[in-house]
Design a protein around this motif. Structure first.
Motif, mmCIF file in Angstrom:
data_model
loop_
_atom_site.group_PDB
_atom_site.id
_atom_site.type_symbol
_atom_site.label_atom_id
_atom_site.label_comp_id
_atom_site.label_asym_id
_atom_site.label_seq_id
_atom_site.Cartn_x
_atom_site.Cartn_y
_atom_site.Cartn_z
ATOM 1 N N GLN A 94 0.821 -1.210 0.000
ATOM 2 C CA GLN A 94 0.000 0.000 0.000
ATOM 3 C C GLN A 94 0.858 1.263 0.000
ATOM 4 O O GLN A 94 0.349 2.363 0.206
ATOM 5 C CB GLN A 94 -0.928 -0.010 1.218
ATOM 6 C CG GLN A 94 -1.928 -1.135 1.189
ATOM 7 C CD GLN A 94 -2.699 -1.269 2.494
ATOM 8 O OE1 GLN A 94 -2.464 -0.560 3.462
ATOM 9 N NE2 GLN A 94 -3.637 -2.195 2.514
ATOM 10 N N ASN A 95 2.173 1.067 -0.216
ATOM 11 C CA ASN A 95 3.131 2.179 -0.209
ATOM 12 C C ASN A 95 3.079 2.983 1.085
ATOM 13 O O ASN A 95 3.222 4.204 1.090
ATOM 14 C CB ASN A 95 2.915 3.097 -1.421
ATOM 15 C CG ASN A 95 3.249 2.398 -2.703
ATOM 16 O OD1 ASN A 95 4.243 1.671 -2.784
ATOM 17 N ND2 ASN A 95 2.418 2.583 -3.719
ATOM 18 N N GLU A 96 2.868 2.279 2.206
ATOM 19 C CA GLU A 96 2.799 2.917 3.510
ATOM 20 C C GLU A 96 3.991 2.558 4.392
ATOM 21 O O GLU A 96 4.022 2.905 5.571
ATOM 22 C CB GLU A 96 1.506 2.517 4.226
ATOM 23 C CG GLU A 96 0.255 3.017 3.532
ATOM 24 C CD GLU A 96 -1.016 2.521 4.191
ATOM 25 O OE1 GLU A 96 -0.946 1.750 5.172
ATOM 26 O OE2 GLU A 96 -2.096 2.907 3.704
ATOM 27 N N LEU A 97 4.966 1.892 3.819
ATOM 28 C CA LEU A 97 6.149 1.506 4.577
ATOM 29 C C LEU A 97 7.147 2.649 4.522
ATOM 30 O O LEU A 97 7.613 3.032 3.460
ATOM 31 C CB LEU A 97 6.754 0.226 3.986
ATOM 32 C CG LEU A 97 7.791 -0.501 4.813
ATOM 33 C CD1 LEU A 97 7.221 -0.925 6.159
ATOM 34 C CD2 LEU A 97 8.281 -1.736 4.063
ATOM 35 N N VAL A 98 7.423 3.219 5.680
ATOM 36 C CA VAL A 98 8.331 4.368 5.762
ATOM 37 C C VAL A 98 9.606 3.956 6.485
ATOM 38 O O VAL A 98 9.641 2.968 7.210
ATOM 39 C CB VAL A 98 7.669 5.557 6.485
ATOM 40 C CG1 VAL A 98 6.463 6.060 5.701
ATOM 41 C CG2 VAL A 98 7.258 5.195 7.900
ATOM 42 N N GLU A 99 10.662 4.726 6.285
ATOM 43 C CA GLU A 99 11.931 4.441 6.954
ATOM 44 C C GLU A 99 11.732 4.455 8.455
ATOM 45 O O GLU A 99 11.234 5.430 9.017
ATOM 46 C CB GLU A 99 12.993 5.459 6.533
ATOM 47 C CG GLU A 99 13.417 5.302 5.091
ATOM 48 C CD GLU A 99 14.580 6.196 4.714
ATOM 49 O OE1 GLU A 99 15.291 6.668 5.622
ATOM 50 O OE2 GLU A 99 14.773 6.415 3.514
ATOM 51 N N ASP A 100 12.108 3.345 9.086
ATOM 52 C CA ASP A 100 11.852 3.196 10.512
ATOM 53 C C ASP A 100 12.848 2.201 11.088
ATOM 54 O O ASP A 100 12.680 0.988 10.951
ATOM 55 C CB ASP A 100 10.416 2.709 10.709
ATOM 56 C CG ASP A 100 10.003 2.597 12.168
ATOM 57 O OD1 ASP A 100 10.865 2.784 13.060
ATOM 58 O OD2 ASP A 100 8.815 2.320 12.410
ATOM 59 N N GLN A 101 13.890 2.711 11.735
ATOM 60 C CA GLN A 101 14.903 1.832 12.305
ATOM 61 C C GLN A 101 14.321 0.970 13.424
ATOM 62 O O GLN A 101 14.734 -0.167 13.620
ATOM 63 C CB GLN A 101 16.102 2.632 12.822
ATOM 64 C CG GLN A 101 17.257 1.770 13.317
ATOM 65 C CD GLN A 101 17.829 0.838 12.254
ATOM 66 O OE1 GLN A 101 18.101 1.258 11.132
ATOM 67 N NE2 GLN A 101 18.022 -0.426 12.603
ATOM 68 N N ALA A 102 13.335 1.494 14.148
ATOM 69 C CA ALA A 102 12.712 0.710 15.222
ATOM 70 C C ALA A 102 12.024 -0.532 14.660
ATOM 71 O O ALA A 102 12.063 -1.601 15.267
ATOM 72 C CB ALA A 102 11.718 1.568 15.998
ATOM 73 N N LEU A 103 11.426 -0.406 13.493
ATOM 74 C CA LEU A 103 10.785 -1.556 12.850
ATOM 75 C C LEU A 103 11.835 -2.571 12.412
ATOM 76 O O LEU A 103 11.649 -3.775 12.608
ATOM 77 C CB LEU A 103 9.948 -1.102 11.652
ATOM 78 C CG LEU A 103 9.183 -2.197 10.912
ATOM 79 C CD1 LEU A 103 8.207 -2.911 11.850
ATOM 80 C CD2 LEU A 103 8.443 -1.597 9.719
ATOM 81 N N ILE A 104 12.928 -2.088 11.859
ATOM 82 C CA ILE A 104 14.039 -2.974 11.487
ATOM 83 C C ILE A 104 14.541 -3.709 12.734
ATOM 84 O O ILE A 104 14.739 -4.924 12.707
ATOM 85 C CB ILE A 104 15.198 -2.181 10.846
ATOM 86 C CG1 ILE A 104 14.780 -1.553 9.521
ATOM 87 C CG2 ILE A 104 16.438 -3.056 10.685
ATOM 88 C CD1 ILE A 104 14.681 -2.506 8.371
ATOM 89 N N ASP A 105 14.718 -2.984 13.823
ATOM 90 C CA ASP A 105 15.192 -3.595 15.065
ATOM 91 C C ASP A 105 14.209 -4.640 15.586
ATOM 92 O O ASP A 105 14.608 -5.690 16.086
ATOM 93 C CB ASP A 105 15.442 -2.529 16.130
ATOM 94 C CG ASP A 105 16.601 -1.604 15.783
ATOM 95 O OD1 ASP A 105 17.437 -1.977 14.921
ATOM 96 O OD2 ASP A 105 16.667 -0.504 16.364
ATOM 97 N N GLN A 106 12.925 -4.358 15.454
ATOM 98 C CA GLN A 106 11.897 -5.311 15.879
ATOM 99 C C GLN A 106 11.980 -6.593 15.052
ATOM 100 O O GLN A 106 11.916 -7.692 15.604
ATOM 101 C CB GLN A 106 10.510 -4.679 15.739
ATOM 102 C CG GLN A 106 9.378 -5.587 16.161
ATOM 103 C CD GLN A 106 8.008 -4.964 15.939
ATOM 104 O OE1 GLN A 106 7.873 -3.873 15.387
ATOM 105 N NE2 GLN A 106 6.973 -5.660 16.371
ATOM 106 N N VAL A 107 12.136 -6.452 13.757
ATOM 107 C CA VAL A 107 12.248 -7.624 12.885
ATOM 108 C C VAL A 107 13.530 -8.392 13.202
ATOM 109 O O VAL A 107 13.517 -9.628 13.283
ATOM 110 C CB VAL A 107 12.183 -7.225 11.395
ATOM 111 C CG1 VAL A 107 12.496 -8.405 10.491
ATOM 112 C CG2 VAL A 107 10.817 -6.648 11.064
ATOM 113 N N LEU A 108 14.630 -7.672 13.384
ATOM 114 C CA LEU A 108 15.897 -8.334 13.723
ATOM 115 C C LEU A 108 15.781 -9.138 15.017
ATOM 116 O O LEU A 108 16.264 -10.276 15.097
ATOM 117 C CB LEU A 108 17.029 -7.313 13.822
ATOM 118 C CG LEU A 108 17.553 -6.756 12.510
ATOM 119 C CD1 LEU A 108 18.497 -5.583 12.756
ATOM 120 C CD2 LEU A 108 18.251 -7.846 11.704
#
Length: 116
Positions: A83-97
């Motif tokens: 939906q083109n709603e994914l924005v740059e977010d290091q916290a999300l990257i950290d959550q996935v990691l």
């Protein structure tokens, strides 16, 4: 939090055979390590594109192996990406990691018990 649905893994074992489960779980855990490594490198904008690709792939593999929390997060991220709603977010990257790492640890421990 439970990172592995034991019932799903047992169902998969019954479907593919007990001798095949270590092989497939080995492949799955290898993918988790690869995804962790890829997401840890590069600049954030590149990571977000990669995150979308990884989550698209993880939706089915995590579901197949009963990694439900990882699957649910992958579904959410994939939907945002589409939906083109994914924005740059290091916290999300950290959550996935963190989820990749915990899922990997859980499945490696399980592999050790069935191979013993």
């Amino acid at each position: 939090m439970t990172f592995m649905n034991q019932d799903r893994v047992e169902q998969l074992t019954n479907e593919i055979g007990v001798s095949n489960i270590p092989i497939l779980l080995g492949i799955f855990t290898g993918e988790l390590v690869t995804y962790q490594s890829q997401l840890s490198e590069g600049v954030l904008s590149d990571k977000m594109e990669l995150l979308a690709e990884i989550c698209h792939a993880l939706k089915s593999s995590a579901a197949s192996f009963g990694a439900e929390p990882l699957c649910q997060l992958a579904i959410q991220i994939d939907a945002k990406s589409k939906q083109n709603e994914l924005v740059e977010d290091q916290a999300l990257i950290d959550q996935v990691l963190a989820l990749l790492a915990n899922t990997h640890t859980t499945y490696i421990s399980y592999l050790e018990t069935i191979e013993a």
